[in-house]
Design an enzyme around this catalytic site. Structure first.
Site, PDB file in Angstrom:
ATOM      1  N   ARG A 528       0.831  -1.199   0.000  1.00 36.70           N
ATOM      2  CA  ARG A 528       0.000   0.000   0.000  1.00 36.70           C
ATOM      3  C   ARG A 528       0.865   1.247   0.000  1.00 36.70           C
ATOM      4  O   ARG A 528       1.940   1.271   0.602  1.00 36.70           O
ATOM      5  CB  ARG A 528      -0.889   0.045   1.256  1.00 36.70           C
ATOM      6  CG  ARG A 528      -1.970  -0.996   1.309  1.00 36.70           C
ATOM      7  CD  ARG A 528      -2.853  -0.779   2.542  1.00 36.70           C
ATOM      8  NE  ARG A 528      -2.061  -0.757   3.772  1.00 36.70           N
ATOM      9  CZ  ARG A 528      -2.443  -0.125   4.882  1.00 36.70           C
ATOM     10  NH1 ARG A 528      -3.585   0.536   4.910  1.00 36.70           N
ATOM     11  NH2 ARG A 528      -1.679  -0.150   5.963  1.00 36.70           N
ATOM     12  N   SER A 589       8.331  -5.125   6.401  1.00 40.06           N
ATOM     13  CA  SER A 589       8.090  -6.268   7.311  1.00 40.06           C
ATOM     14  C   SER A 589       8.899  -7.492   6.907  1.00 40.06           C
ATOM     15  O   SER A 589       8.354  -8.579   6.652  1.00 40.06           O
ATOM     16  CB  SER A 589       6.596  -6.597   7.358  1.00 40.06           C
ATOM     17  OG  SER A 589       5.868  -5.480   7.823  1.00 40.06           O
ATOM     18  N   ASP A 643       5.951  -3.492  11.780  1.00 40.99           N
ATOM     19  CA  ASP A 643       4.519  -3.310  12.082  1.00 40.99           C
ATOM     20  C   ASP A 643       4.250  -3.180  13.582  1.00 40.99           C
ATOM     21  O   ASP A 643       3.287  -2.528  13.994  1.00 40.99           O
ATOM     22  CB  ASP A 643       3.685  -4.445  11.493  1.00 40.99           C
ATOM     23  CG  ASP A 643       4.212  -5.824  11.867  1.00 40.99           C
ATOM     24  OD1 ASP A 643       5.265  -5.900  12.531  1.00 40.99           O
ATOM     25  OD2 ASP A 643       3.576  -6.825  11.485  1.00 40.99           O
TER      26      ASP A 643
END
Length: 900
Positions: A528, A589, A643
């Site tokens: 994203r 991540s 995250d």
């Protein structure tokens, strides 16, 4: 008579008498529509009895029996025709009727017959008035009986049939509510009759005899009929009195503590109508019978149905017709004024039986008298049968509705035949006549109780290693604290299982952050790009998801980062941001060694990525170089985060006390704000820094080996990183389903689940997904829905199987939550000690599907954390978009701190 004269006058008395008889018969006839109404009232009364709120006012008491299973056919028999016995042992029963009791044994069934005025084992007996007399007498009978059959001296389980209203709280614990049937032993009501009998048996030095189950005769009938192949789930008794029982959904039996499975409910429906709900079908004959009874106004339904009263109803009908000069004209009828002179055998007065019975009473009946008496007897008995059918139909409809079935197919144990088809057309009931239901039934209940107890012991033994004590969890907490200290130390860092990686995030949001920030969330093949606008009135976001083709993820590093920059440029163009240079927070991540807030070296690819030329390189620099190649000069990467840190920062914007981040989803991790003076791997003493614990690897050095079970080892061995991330493999959603699957396989092997039948589908790795745990453990989820989940996996489960699967899921998820709490307790206690505070108030920002979606995980985690860290007040705040919004906020805080 002369021609043309009417013949009616001489026959008018006969016509009148016929009408009077028909009027009496009509009063005793209940139309189908009224029976449907009676069924509806019974259903309403049953629901009232099941509800905790209305139970005290209910006439249909719906008493829990704590019998949660019927025979499954696994009991062993000594020889053909013998009673089934769990574990091949002796099982026996003591039956106590109203005014009688019996003792017997058959491969282990025992009973004792007590009846007023009769001889039992050489002793004349009548109902005692003192409790010790009654229970001592039963115990003496037991001793005499065992002496006569040379019973074995090993443990003998006893089932006790006690057909009086009791408030049962366990299978072997029942307080007497009230006596009936002529019994009036003082000082027993309100006491545990099982305990009274056990004390009396112990006084007889029968220490090998244990009372393990108490039931009434109705339950005994159901259990006996269950021995014929198919389970019997309903029983109906119509003798001197009447009652019924059935297997209800346990969660609907609010007076019991059980919330899953089934439980047999003793309806005590004889009192149905005591509140006046049957007043419209009561006749004057019924009113007379009630007024002359020993309990006027009580047991109204039983007085319409039970054989103790049917003869009296017939007598009052006959007395009324005699008064109207319709019956026995010219005969002395004084005998009909005598109570109980007519026995209920009148329902069999056919083929001359009526005449013989009436003449035996001194009456001189005509042929017409005999015919009319038979009609009346049939009407009284037919009405009783119809009312029983209405009550039974209410039970069947309740079972059908509560199980959400289109059609219920069920076996009903009865002593007679009743027509329920017109009243419950959605149910197919097979009526099974009971043979010695109270005796065999008591032995069967005892055998089932022993089978279930033996199974529980085996299951508990198998699950015991997964059940952690308070001491176990305190030790895990201490070990986590030790590993944290090692991970923070400059010299010990390399050997620590908890890496305690510096993130270079030096502060959390304080509410003064303002501006527009870009965020990039790369954690898989979908990534994203976001723009986050932070203003005084809150945060607004816009985002778009882009796909990275497999050819790119497995190509070269240049191709991968070029593609990412192209997507960022496309997003900025759509958002009219091409002319602006915005700070960017990068959520990356993948395993990295972070060397600064905007510097992170990739250690290895995961999740299907294998782009060349990236491992060992600074991913922020790779992104910047790609921007230069694409001549995109408006890119300013100020922070790279994972995250967990993003989750803490996202929640920190809403709650300034949020200084901990926790992820419990597919994997698990935590981060927190540590004092700089304690971070030996980074220079500087002032302030705080967020530490990415990477606690999933806790235990990789063997410190958790003693809480690793055989099931955990089986799961670990099949993973791609065997021996690594061991704490994560006890907690996270990726592994819990596999742990459950291996436990279920062990239960099948021990023949404790699915009747020991092979389950090929259960051999398939990852077939039992963690989402099934969340669904199966939902509060109030009926076991039929658990069965449906298992059937989707091609596992043919009984209700008992479903209950056991639910128990396994609860055990595994509870351990996961408690271990997570132990790790978190180490964190909050360290923060409290760092700050020299007696009490610490802190907020944890939390994310992850296991924490958010599992119905009990968060509750268990928070409860155990309170127990392990009593000096810390911890608030949990669920994160919204930690990897996107959180990354932007890291950039915002970095920009705020950089300002003069």
């Amino acid at each position: 008579p002369a021609p043309g004269e009417r013949h009616s006058l001489p026959f008018r008395p006969a016509l009148t008498s016929r009408l009077q008889v028909q009027r009496a018969l009509l009063a005793l006839t209940i139309p189908l529509e009224t029976l449907q109404e009676v069924k509806g009232r019974m259903l309403q009364a049953m629901r009232k009895g099941l509800s905790r709120q209305t139970h005290a006012q209910a006439n249909v008491r719906m008493l829990p029996t704590y019998i949660c299973s019927t025979p499954d056919g696994t009991g062993k028999a000594a020889q053909p025709g013998d009673m089934p016995v769990a574990e091949g042992g002796w099982c026996w029963a003591a039956q106590h009727h109203g005014g009688s009791a019996g003792l017997w044994a058959s491969a282990g069934a025992l009973g004792c017959l007590l009846q007023p005025g009769c001889w039992v084992m050489g002793s004349s007996w009548s109902p005692p008035t003192m409790p010790l007399q009654l229970f001592d007498f039963i115990a003496q009978c037991v001793r005499q009986f065992l002496a006569g059959i040379s019973s074995p001296q090993h443990r003998l389980p006893l089932g006790f049939v006690f057909p009086f209203s009791c408030r049962q709280t366990q299978l072997d614990k029942a307080e007497l509510i009230s006596w009936s049937k002529g019994f009036s032993c003082s000082d027993v009501e309100g006491k545990d009759v099982v305990q009274l009998l056990q004390l009396a048996i112990n006084k007889q030095e029968l220490h090998h005899v244990d009372v393990v189950a108490l039931m009434n005769d109705t339950v005994g009938t159901m259990m006996t009929c269950s021995m014929r192949g198919e389970p019997c789930e309903v029983a109906l008794i119509v003798g001197t009195g009447t009652n019924s029982c059935f297997m209800a959904e346990a969660q609907q039996v609010e007076m019991a503590e059980e919330i899953s499975g089934k439980m047999c409910v003793n309806t005590e429906w004889g009192c149905f109508g005591d509140d006046g709900t049957l007043s419209d079908i009561l006749t004057p004959y019924d009113q007379h019978v009630d007024q002359e009874s020993s309990n006027p106004g009580e047991k109204r339904f039983e007085k319409l149905v039970g054989s103790l009263y049917l003869g009296e109803i017939v007598r009052h009908v006959l007395t009324a017709l005699v008064a109207e000069k319709v019956l026995f004209t010219g005969s002395s009828v004084a005998i009909l004024r005598t109570k109980d002179v007519l026995k209920t055998h009148c329902h069999g007065w056919e083929d001359g039986g009526a005449r013989r019975a009436l003449e035996a009473l001194g009456l001189q009946p005509s042929e017409q008298d005999c015919c009319r008496v038979q009609q009346i007897c049939r009407a009284v008995v037919s009405r009783a049968a119809a009312l029983c059918a209405a009550g039974l139909a209410a039970i069947l409809s309740h079972m059908c509705q509560s199980r959400e079935l289109e059609r219920l197919v069920v076996n009903v144990g009865v002593d007679g035949e009743f027509v329920t088809g017109l009243l419950a057309p959605e149910c197919t009931a097979t009526l099974l006549p009971s043979v010695d239901g109270t005796g065999q039934g008591a032995a069967v209940v005892t055998a089932v109780a022993l089978r279930l107890a033996a199974q529980r012991r085996e299951v508990d033994q198998l699950l015991a290693p997964l059940r952690l004590s308070r001491a176990d969890l305190e030790r895990v907490q201490a070990l986590m604290r030790r590993e944290m200290e090692l991970g923070l130390g400059l010299e010990s860092h390399a050997s620590a299982s908890v890496r305690m990686l510096p993130t270079y995030v030096r502060g959390t949001p304080d509410g003064t952050e303002r501006g527009e920030f870009l965020a990039l969330d790369l954690g898989g093949t979908n990534f994203r790009v976001l723009v986050v606008r932070v203003a005084q009135d809150g945060i607004r976001m816009a985002s778009e998801i882009y796909v990275i083709p497999t050819a790119v993820t497995q190509g070269t590093g240049e191709e991968l980062f070029n593609h990412i920059i192209e997507c960022i440029m496309d997003f900025q163009l759509k958002q009219n941001l091409m002319e602006q240079v915005l700070p960017l927070g990068f959520t990356f991540s993948f395993p990295c060694q972070q060397l600064g807030l905007d510097k992170a070296v990739l250690l290895s690819w995961t999740k299907g990525f294998s782009a060349s030329g990236c491992v060992g390189q600074d991913v922020v620099q790779l992104l910047r170089e790609a921007a230069q190649r694409k001549q995109h000069l408006g890119l300013k990467v100020v922070a790279v985060v994972n995250d967990t840190v993003g989750t803490m920062m996202s929640c920190g914007y809403d709650d300034p006390k949020c200084e901990i981040g926790l992820i419990v989803g597919t994997g698990t991790n935590a981060c927190y704000m540590e004092e700089m003076r304690n971070v030996g791997t980074v220079e500087g003493e002032q302030g705080r820094m967020c530490i990415n614990m990477e606690w999933g690897a806790f235990g990789d050095n063997g410190c958790l080996d003693d809480i690793f079970t055989d099931f955990d080892r089986l799961v670990d061995e099949k993973t791609i990183n065997a021996g690594k991330q061991r704490f994560e493999k006890l907690i996270s959603g990726m592994y819990l389903g596999e742990i459950v699957r291996h436990i279920l396989l062990a239960l099948v092997e021990k023949q404790l689940l699915f009747r020991g039948k092979p389950c090929p589908k259960l051999q398939t790795r990852d077939i039992f997904q963690t989402k099934f745990l969340s669904t199966i453990e939902i509060d109030g989820l009926a076991l039929r829905q658990v069965r449906a989940i298992l059937q989707d996996l091609e596992l043919q489960a009984s209700f008992e199987d479903s209950l056991l699967v639910q128990k396994v899921c609860q055990t595994v998820s509870l351990r996961a939550a408690q271990l997570c709490a132990a790790g978190l307790a180490a964190v909050v206690e360290k923060m409290r000690e760092n700050r020299g505070s007696a009490q610490l108030a802190v907020t944890v920002g939390v994310d992850g599907t296991l924490y958010k979606m599992h119905p009990r995980f968060s509750q268990h985690l928070q409860q155990m954390l309170r127990d392990l860290a009593p000096n810390c007040t911890v608030t949990f705040l669920q994160s919204e978009d930690g990897s996107g919004k959180g990354a932007a906020l890291v950039a915002a805080v970095a920009c705020r701190r950089a300002e003069p």
